[in-house]
Scaffold this active site. Structure first.
Site, mmCIF file in Angstrom:
data_model
loop_
_atom_site.group_PDB
_atom_site.id
_atom_site.type_symbol
_atom_site.label_atom_id
_atom_site.label_comp_id
_atom_site.label_asym_id
_atom_site.label_seq_id
_atom_site.Cartn_x
_atom_site.Cartn_y
_atom_site.Cartn_z
ATOM 1 N N ASP A 30 -26.458 1.653 32.490
ATOM 2 C CA ASP A 30 -25.145 2.419 31.816
ATOM 3 C C ASP A 30 -24.437 2.791 33.325
ATOM 4 O OD1 ASP A 30 -26.263 1.585 29.673
ATOM 5 O OD2 ASP A 30 -26.175 3.646 28.706
ATOM 6 N N TYR A 33 -22.424 0.335 34.944
ATOM 7 C CA TYR A 33 -21.354 0.035 33.985
ATOM 8 C C TYR A 33 -20.431 0.986 34.137
ATOM 9 C CZ TYR A 33 -18.281 -1.832 30.176
ATOM 10 O OH TYR A 33 -17.280 -1.779 29.667
ATOM 11 N N LEU A 80 -16.247 -14.053 -3.263
ATOM 12 C CA LEU A 80 -17.545 -15.175 -3.412
ATOM 13 C C LEU A 80 -18.002 -14.840 -4.768
ATOM 14 C CD1 LEU A 80 -19.535 -14.845 -0.028
ATOM 15 C CD2 LEU A 80 -18.222 -16.713 -0.825
ATOM 16 N N GLU A 108 -26.661 -17.912 5.623
ATOM 17 C CA GLU A 108 -26.925 -17.109 6.552
ATOM 18 C C GLU A 108 -26.571 -15.402 5.690
ATOM 19 O OE1 GLU A 108 -23.204 -16.910 8.816
ATOM 20 O OE2 GLU A 108 -21.748 -16.919 7.105
ATOM 21 N N LYS A 110 -25.743 -12.176 3.769
ATOM 22 C CA LYS A 110 -24.240 -11.478 3.234
ATOM 23 C C LYS A 110 -24.327 -10.015 3.675
ATOM 24 C CE LYS A 110 -21.510 -10.928 -0.770
ATOM 25 N NZ LYS A 110 -21.077 -9.639 -0.452
ATOM 26 N N LYS A 304 -27.474 -13.105 -4.422
ATOM 27 C CA LYS A 304 -27.739 -11.465 -4.130
ATOM 28 C C LYS A 304 -29.202 -11.427 -4.245
ATOM 29 C CE LYS A 304 -24.588 -8.956 -4.346
ATOM 30 N NZ LYS A 304 -23.269 -8.551 -4.617
ATOM 31 N N CYS A 398 -36.988 32.532 1.941
ATOM 32 C CA CYS A 398 -37.527 31.321 2.776
ATOM 33 C C CYS A 398 -38.800 31.098 2.259
ATOM 34 C CB CYS A 398 -37.473 31.645 4.270
ATOM 35 S SG CYS A 398 -38.309 30.404 5.371
HETATM 36 S S1 IVH Z 1 -17.615 -15.878 3.208
HETATM 37 C C1 IVH Z 1 -14.929 -18.174 1.410
HETATM 38 N N1 IVH Z 1 -19.901 -15.008 4.264
HETATM 39 O O1 IVH Z 1 -18.721 -10.933 1.005
HETATM 40 C C2 IVH Z 1 -15.655 -17.411 2.198
HETATM 41 N N2 IVH Z 1 -18.477 -13.462 3.235
HETATM 42 O O2 IVH Z 1 -17.643 -11.404 -1.879
HETATM 43 C C3 IVH Z 1 -15.636 -16.077 1.843
HETATM 44 N N3 IVH Z 1 -19.372 -11.099 3.351
HETATM 45 O O3 IVH Z 1 -15.169 -10.597 1.207
HETATM 46 C C4 IVH Z 1 -16.583 -14.991 2.476
HETATM 47 N N4 IVH Z 1 -21.179 -11.561 4.531
HETATM 48 O O4 IVH Z 1 -16.422 -9.418 3.129
HETATM 49 C C5 IVH Z 1 -18.859 -14.555 3.584
HETATM 50 N N5 IVH Z 1 -21.780 -14.538 5.448
HETATM 51 C C6 IVH Z 1 -20.733 -13.990 4.785
HETATM 52 C C7 IVH Z 1 -20.562 -12.880 4.267
HETATM 53 C C8 IVH Z 1 -19.223 -12.304 3.632
HETATM 54 C C9 IVH Z 1 -20.507 -10.568 3.826
HETATM 55 C C10 IVH Z 1 -18.415 -10.536 2.410
HETATM 56 C C11 IVH Z 1 -17.045 -10.715 2.739
HETATM 57 C C12 IVH Z 1 -16.400 -11.157 1.600
HETATM 58 C C13 IVH Z 1 -17.269 -10.831 0.448
HETATM 59 C C14 IVH Z 1 -17.122 -11.568 -0.515
#
Ligand code: IVH
Length: 653
Positions: A30, A33, A80, A108, A110, A304, A398
């Protein structure tokens, strides 16, 4: 430094920052930098015409906004469709296969945060827009510029929207809430709210202090050619964006389900919060063929993770006394499994919160656990009451030392400085990571050292001997020697660690670093007035430091003698000039970055303050100056235009 060296140094800084913030693989210390950053800043101050917009010095210091502008996305931001179980997943896969020739799915995490759209053109970050209603959001560009994992330049000339999620890491979230709790401020409910709230700050300095992280998940408008999403994402990471902690291309439901389970098992080990897995059709032409419903793409879905809210019964409320004497109520609940963890305790924050939510012992409650975040009681099911529930009275004495408590409303405090809970917790805090970071000196060991009568305060740690430790249960030669060595190693610590370890109320890690930069180890020079002149310090913090010094100066001096913290490079004494010792306020937009002007004035011995008062000596205004200039005129504070200031600076250069 000459012009070429300046450019080389900026490139070097960008590379260092990329390794640090994006790759989690620092190249230099650090200090190294910071040293280069200072050199670059000095060059920029002397040659404002040469300043590069992508210089790392340009990530903070934008003027505070009155409000956000609305801005249109180039292409719509979708949400989504949610899938909650295996059957729903099967149906979704079947549908995509029926509508198009789908063979591969890109999976990937969410992320649980706030979505952000970054528009780049000619390689530069042009704007950053929040999701809003999907078509129009708010322009938060100057806040996005403070997020270190958002590159200010990319190696791509075309117009492109790069989309992703702004998140706050779980550890950072907890640190922010701890600090807010100690200041009696309202807490963020979860990392998502904290991220969204931090992104929408009118003062970008606040956003900068929150250590937000940007994780890309796709593109919006683009003229790219790649065939698959997985290729596109690789290309995006190569531009300098952060990779997800896990990703995989799967071919069938079984593979997707296996990966989903893997991700769910690993989620607690990730720095950020996840609330599921996103599944996307990998082939771009298949995505185009599938198209969109009114709300969602047909080529993507959110699988989910199971809910983290659970119902349980509140068995008891116990009281904890922290190092500052604050008495915190903790809920004891019927052991309940959430995300594979058995939860028996949950936070209730404070007594005002208990009263506001009308939480009673015996109540049926909803408990929320998110990732590593400590579970909390969010709701009482009043309809389930039998009438035998008990209201927990506000404590008056206390629970540890029995002395009378001071009830300040949100906070209830034990005032007894020698209360065992306060002393032990203060020592634990002193040794903790953001303080002196003494390896091996955790809660249990501090307790036993205290109970054995070996320590009654932090100073005693430095008088411990091998013979004393060896007499304690469980202390063998090696463990004892290691502990003594770790304590010894705290000597010569960084100055800010010393200040943070003092445990001054309202002064956390960030404030300690600022104090250290301005006053070095000499806390006695930090008078209330001089602290108030620092950016970001309010009356409460300034008074807290002054009061702490008044009461504890002897202790601080003794501790300083023991620890000999490193004296940081102090700003050298400035020669006589019209700004020396003056309090100055900057307002309006200037021809140079505000930070550069601020640094220059500070180097001359001025205190640059954020607000105008009778005590201000000069208000220096740029274009479109607003209320601060009005206030200066109202109070009769001397005002200077930027050009006048420049003239005064030149005369005294
Ligand atoms: S794709 C068509 N990928 O989830 C693509 N969304 O419910 C739309 N989000 O508004 C989004 N991780 O903010 C995508 N790996 C991911 C995500 C992701 C989080 C959020 C994003 C979106 C919401 C959709």
């Amino acid at each position: 430094m000459n012009h070429t060296q300046y450019h080389d140094s900026v490139e070097t800084l960008i590379r260092y920052a990329h390794h640090y913030y994006v790759l989690d693989d620092p190249l230099v210390s650090d200090e190294e930098y910071d040293r280069l950053c200072h050199e670059v800043l000095a060059y920029e101050q002397a040659h404002p015409e040469a300043l590069r917009a992508d210089s790392p010095t340009q990530r903070v210091g934008a003027p505070v906004l009155e409000g956000f502008e609305k801005a249109e996305h180039l292409s719509r931001m979708w949400s989504l469709e949610d899938l909650f179980d295996h059957e729903e997943l099967l149906r979704w896969i079947e549908r995509t296969k029926k509508l198009s020739d789908v063979t591969h799915f890109y999976c990937e995490p969410k992320y649980d945060g706030a979505s952000l759209n970054l528009i780049y053109e000619h390689g530069a970050l042009k704007s950053a827009i929040t999701r809003g209603d999907g078509s129009i959001g708010e322009e938060v560009t100057q806040n996005a510029r403070t997020i270190r994992s958002i590159p200010l330049r990319i190696a791509y000339e075309g117009l492109i929207e790069i989309r992703g999620e702004v998140v706050i890491f779980k550890e950072e979230f907890e640190a922010i809430n701890r600090e807010r709790l100690s200041r009696g401020e309202s807490l963020f409910a979860n990392p998502r709210n904290a991220a969204a709230g931090s992104l929408r700050q009118l003062d970008s300095a606040i956003t900068a202090s929150r250590n937000l992280v940007f994780l890309p998940y796709g593109v919006g408008y683009n003229t790219l050619e790649g065939r698959t999403l997985s290729e596109r994402m690789e290309w995006i990471y190569a531009l300098g964006f952060k990779r997800p902690p896990m990703r995989r291309v799967c071919e069938c439901a079984e593979e997707i389900d296996a990966f989903y389970r893997e991700m769910q098992d690993a989620r607690d080990t990730f720095a950020m919060m996840l609330d599921g897995m996103v599944i996307k059709v990998d082939a771009i032409n298949a995505q185009e063929e599938l198209g969109y419903t009114v709300k969602n793409p047909r080529w993507a879905a959110a699988y989910k993770f199971p809910a983290v809210e659970k119902m349980t019964r509140l068995l008891d409320i116990v009281l904890q006394v922290g190092r500052s004497g604050v008495v915190t109520p903790v809920a004891v609940v019927e052991p309940t499994a959430i995300e594979g963890v058995i939860v028996e305790r949950a936070t209730l924050h404070n007594f005002d919160e208990i009263e506001r939510k009308d939480i009673r012992i015996g109540d049926c409650v909803i408990m929320l656990r998110s990732g590593d975040v400590i579970p909390k009681i969010v709701k009482v099911l009043t309809s389930e009451r039998s009438g035998n529930e008990r209201i927990m009275p506000r404590p008056t004495h206390c629970p540890v030392c029995g002395s009378e408590l001071l009830d300040e409303g949100a906070l209830i405090k034990c005032q007894n400085l020698t209360c065992k809970a306060r002393v032990v917790n203060a020592i634990i805090y002193f040794a903790s990571k953001p303080c002196l970071n003494i390896d091996g000196l955790g809660e249990k060991i501090v307790q036993s050292l205290y109970d054995a009568g070996l320590i009654a305060g932090v100073e005693d740690l430095f008088g411990l001997t091998l013979e004393q430790l060896l007499r304690l249960e469980g202390f063998k030669e090696k463990k004892s020697r290691n502990l003594l060595e770790a304590i010894e190693a705290a000597k010569g610590c960084e100055c800010w660690r010393f200040i943070n370890a003092l445990g001054i109320e309202h002064i956390g890690e960030v404030a300690s670093k600022m104090l250290c930069r301005h006053f070095g180890v000499k806390l006695e020079e930090a008078t209330k007035e001089s602290i108030l002149a620092l950016e970001g310090f309010g009356v409460e913090m300034a008074e807290s430091v002054a009061e702490f010094w008044r009461v504890n100066s002897d202790h601080v001096m003794r501790l300083r003698a023991i620890l000999s913290p490193q004296e940081p490079p102090r700003q050298s004494e400035a020669a006589q000039n019209p700004f020396k010792g003056k309090t100055v306020v900057l307002t309006g937009s200037m021809s140079r970055p505000r930070d550069a002007i601020k640094a220059e004035l500070e180097a001359l011995g001025a205190k640059v303050s954020g607000s105008v008062s009778k005590k201000s000596d000069f208000v220096i205004y740029g274009e479109e100056a607003g209320s601060k200039l009005d206030r200066a005129l109202e109070l009769g504070v001397e005002t200077l235009s930027e050009a006048q200031m420049q003239m005064m600076l030149e005369v005294h250069a």
